[in-house]
Every structure is written in C-alpha cells, then in structure tokens.
Write a protein that holds these residues in place. Structure first.
Motif, mmCIF file in Angstrom:
data_model
loop_
_atom_site.group_PDB
_atom_site.id
_atom_site.type_symbol
_atom_site.label_atom_id
_atom_site.label_comp_id
_atom_site.label_asym_id
_atom_site.label_seq_id
_atom_site.Cartn_x
_atom_site.Cartn_y
_atom_site.Cartn_z
ATOM 1 N N SER A 84 2.528 -1.002 8.968
ATOM 2 C CA SER A 84 3.848 -1.649 8.932
ATOM 3 C C SER A 84 4.256 -2.198 7.570
ATOM 4 C CB SER A 84 3.912 -2.775 9.963
ATOM 5 O OG SER A 84 3.025 -3.814 9.596
ATOM 6 N N GLU A 85 3.312 -2.395 6.683
ATOM 7 C CA GLU A 85 3.631 -2.974 5.374
ATOM 8 C C GLU A 85 3.883 -1.873 4.348
ATOM 9 O OE1 GLU A 85 4.297 -5.920 4.288
ATOM 10 O OE2 GLU A 85 3.725 -7.101 6.030
ATOM 11 N N ASP A 86 5.088 -1.853 3.799
ATOM 12 C CA ASP A 86 5.419 -0.870 2.765
ATOM 13 C C ASP A 86 5.279 -1.428 1.363
ATOM 14 O OD1 ASP A 86 5.953 1.268 4.451
ATOM 15 O OD2 ASP A 86 8.043 0.668 4.715
ATOM 16 N N LYS B 261 0.470 -18.837 -0.923
ATOM 17 C CA LYS B 261 0.624 -18.482 -2.339
ATOM 18 C C LYS B 261 0.754 -16.984 -2.569
ATOM 19 C CE LYS B 261 -1.679 -22.504 -4.229
ATOM 20 N NZ LYS B 261 -2.788 -23.256 -3.682
ATOM 21 N N VAL B 262 0.153 -16.171 -1.685
ATOM 22 C CA VAL B 262 0.159 -14.718 -1.889
ATOM 23 C C VAL B 262 1.106 -13.986 -0.932
ATOM 24 C CG1 VAL B 262 -2.199 -14.755 -2.812
ATOM 25 C CG2 VAL B 262 -1.838 -14.259 -0.378
ATOM 26 N N LYS B 263 1.851 -14.734 -0.123
ATOM 27 C CA LYS B 263 2.642 -14.121 0.950
ATOM 28 C C LYS B 263 3.688 -13.116 0.463
ATOM 29 C CE LYS B 263 6.256 -17.590 1.302
ATOM 30 N NZ LYS B 263 6.862 -18.631 2.087
ATOM 31 N N ASN B 264 4.126 -13.218 -0.788
ATOM 32 C CA ASN B 264 5.139 -12.277 -1.288
ATOM 33 C C ASN B 264 4.565 -10.899 -1.588
ATOM 34 O OD1 ASN B 264 7.195 -14.160 -1.084
ATOM 35 N ND2 ASN B 264 6.905 -14.881 -3.175
ATOM 36 N N PHE B 265 3.245 -10.819 -1.781
ATOM 37 C CA PHE B 265 2.654 -9.519 -2.095
ATOM 38 C C PHE B 265 1.423 -9.190 -1.251
ATOM 39 C CE2 PHE B 265 0.981 -12.636 -5.062
ATOM 40 C CZ PHE B 265 -0.383 -12.383 -5.092
ATOM 41 N N ALA B 266 1.067 -10.051 -0.301
ATOM 42 C CA ALA B 266 -0.103 -9.784 0.544
ATOM 43 C C ALA B 266 0.070 -10.392 1.933
ATOM 44 C CB ALA B 266 -1.364 -10.335 -0.107
ATOM 45 N N ALA B 267 -0.319 -9.632 2.939
ATOM 46 C CA ALA B 267 -0.336 -10.108 4.325
ATOM 47 C C ALA B 267 -1.801 -10.202 4.745
ATOM 48 C CB ALA B 267 0.411 -9.138 5.227
ATOM 49 N N ILE B 268 -2.189 -11.353 5.276
ATOM 50 C CA ILE B 268 -3.588 -11.610 5.612
ATOM 51 C C ILE B 268 -3.761 -11.673 7.125
ATOM 52 C CG2 ILE B 268 -5.517 -13.222 5.378
ATOM 53 C CD1 ILE B 268 -4.209 -14.181 2.729
ATOM 54 N N TYR B 269 -4.774 -10.945 7.614
ATOM 55 C CA TYR B 269 -5.091 -10.919 9.033
ATOM 56 C C TYR B 269 -6.592 -11.098 9.220
ATOM 57 C CZ TYR B 269 -0.552 -8.569 9.373
ATOM 58 O OH TYR B 269 0.782 -8.247 9.274
ATOM 59 N N VAL B 270 -6.977 -11.457 10.437
ATOM 60 C CA VAL B 270 -8.389 -11.491 10.800
ATOM 61 C C VAL B 270 -8.594 -10.639 12.049
ATOM 62 C CG1 VAL B 270 -8.875 -13.730 9.733
ATOM 63 C CG2 VAL B 270 -8.159 -13.650 12.110
ATOM 64 N N PHE C 168 -5.683 -2.805 2.092
ATOM 65 C CA PHE C 168 -4.915 -1.587 2.347
ATOM 66 C C PHE C 168 -3.546 -1.723 1.704
ATOM 67 C CE2 PHE C 168 -7.846 -2.375 5.778
ATOM 68 C CZ PHE C 168 -8.462 -1.154 5.977
ATOM 69 N N TYR C 169 -3.028 -0.602 1.223
ATOM 70 C CA TYR C 169 -1.680 -0.599 0.652
ATOM 71 C C TYR C 169 -0.996 0.701 1.047
ATOM 72 C CZ TYR C 169 2.144 -1.057 -2.689
ATOM 73 O OH TYR C 169 3.380 -1.157 -3.262
ATOM 74 N N ARG C 170 0.160 0.570 1.678
ATOM 75 C CA ARG C 170 0.923 1.730 2.154
ATOM 76 C C ARG C 170 0.028 2.695 2.934
ATOM 77 N NH1 ARG C 170 5.039 2.790 -2.918
ATOM 78 N NH2 ARG C 170 6.310 0.933 -2.508
ATOM 79 N N ASN C 171 -0.697 2.150 3.877
ATOM 80 C CA ASN C 171 -1.570 2.905 4.782
ATOM 81 C C ASN C 171 -2.737 3.583 4.058
ATOM 82 O OD1 ASN C 171 -2.437 3.840 7.285
ATOM 83 N ND2 ASN C 171 -1.285 5.737 7.104
ATOM 84 N N LYS C 172 -3.072 3.089 2.879
ATOM 85 C CA LYS C 172 -4.184 3.653 2.119
ATOM 86 C C LYS C 172 -5.219 2.555 1.883
ATOM 87 C CE LYS C 172 -5.246 6.025 -2.178
ATOM 88 N NZ LYS C 172 -4.856 6.206 -3.558
ATOM 89 N N HIS C 173 -6.470 2.900 2.136
ATOM 90 C CA HIS C 173 -7.557 1.966 1.896
ATOM 91 C C HIS C 173 -7.713 1.771 0.391
ATOM 92 C CE1 HIS C 173 -12.194 1.399 1.866
ATOM 93 N NE2 HIS C 173 -11.585 0.239 1.793
ATOM 94 N N MET C 174 -7.644 0.543 -0.068
ATOM 95 C CA MET C 174 -7.810 0.231 -1.488
ATOM 96 C C MET C 174 -9.263 -0.148 -1.752
ATOM 97 S SD MET C 174 -4.972 0.689 -3.028
ATOM 98 C CE MET C 174 -5.495 -0.021 -4.575
ATOM 99 N N MET C 175 -9.824 0.454 -2.764
ATOM 100 C CA MET C 175 -11.197 0.152 -3.122
ATOM 101 C C MET C 175 -11.214 -0.707 -4.394
ATOM 102 S SD MET C 175 -13.231 3.617 -2.154
ATOM 103 C CE MET C 175 -12.355 4.691 -3.243
ATOM 104 N N CYS C 176 -12.242 -1.540 -4.496
ATOM 105 C CA CYS C 176 -12.377 -2.410 -5.651
ATOM 106 C C CYS C 176 -13.831 -2.438 -6.095
ATOM 107 C CB CYS C 176 -11.905 -3.820 -5.298
ATOM 108 S SG CYS C 176 -11.840 -4.932 -6.711
#
Length: 143
Positions: free
Chosen positions: A21-23, A52-61, A85-93
């Motif tokens: 749901s997050e684009d 503080k991060v709500k404009n660029f990150a959605a946090i869930y548990v 995840f970003y745009r339905n893609k798993h982000m690795m770090c």
C-alpha cells in the motif's frame, strides 16, 4: 508495552497489504514475539521515533507466533527482526554483520535508528536495492 501503540499486522494478508500500500514511504516491520524482551525494547525505540519519521516511513509490528506465514520465507529465527520494504521491494542494508537482509540485533538508540531509516530511505528513492548502514555493526554483540 510500546507494541500496543504501534500498528499490528495480524494476518499474512495485512503484512502484504502494508508492504503493497505504500508508494512513497519506507515500510518497516518489526517481526518477533511481542512479549520478548528485545522486541519490547525495539518497539520502544520504534514508537519513540514514529512521529519523527512518519513523512518517509511507516512502522508496523508483527508477532511471528500469531502470523507464522513469513517465518520461513524471511528466515525469522531471531528473537527480534526488523525488515525494510519500499514500493513492494525488500530493501537490504549492509550493517557489516554479514546479514544484509534484515536488522536482527538490537538498536536501542533512537537517533541511531533514525539514521538507519533515513539511509535506507535515501537509497530506496535512488533505486538502490542494497544500501550501506551509516555505522558498521560488525563488532556489535549479537543477542
């Protein structure tokens, strides 16, 4: 218990929907057992930075006992795991730990967690699938 203040993903469908749901924002999901001590500490940190991060990150548990759907796919064997995840893609770090798929150790410093989230978000909007953590955690004690 801060996990009660963070949105819970109660089924596999809810996890999928959160990721899909997050684009524009990074989706952060803490997988683990809500009653686990490490998860409680991580949830406290995530809750403390959510505004503080709500404009660029959605946090869930997501409690992996209630929703075991992703345990095998994401190898959720650690007491507490944070995935991005970003745009339905798993982000690795790359945290310097050898595991680039997820954050599976405790970050108990709010600013440090914000720095990680900002770094992953900046990499995500540039189209990178793997970003390097702002700090090397190779010497971090794995818990």
């Amino acid at each position: 218990m801060s996990s009660i203040f963070l949105p819970h993903l109660r089924t596999g469908w809810h996890v999928d929907q959160a990721i899909l749901s997050e684009d524009e924002r990074l989706v952060i999901i803490r997988f683990g057992k809500d009653y686990d001590r490490l998860c409680m500490i991580m949830d406290e940190v995530l809750y403390g930075i959510a505004e503080k991060v709500k404009n660029f990150a959605a946090i869930y548990v997501c409690d992996i006992e209630q929703v075991p759907d992703f345990n095998e796919m994401y190898e959720l064997y650690d007491p507490c795991t944070v995935m991005f995840f970003y745009r339905n893609k798993h982000m690795m770090c790359d945290f310097g730990t050898g595991n680039n798929n997820k954050l599976n150790f405790l970050i108990d410093n709010k600013q440090e967690m914000i720095d990680i989230i900002e770094t992953i978000y900046r990499g995500a909007i540039k189209g990178k699938g793997l970003v390097v953590s702002p700090k090397d955690y190779s010497s971090a004690r794995m818990r």
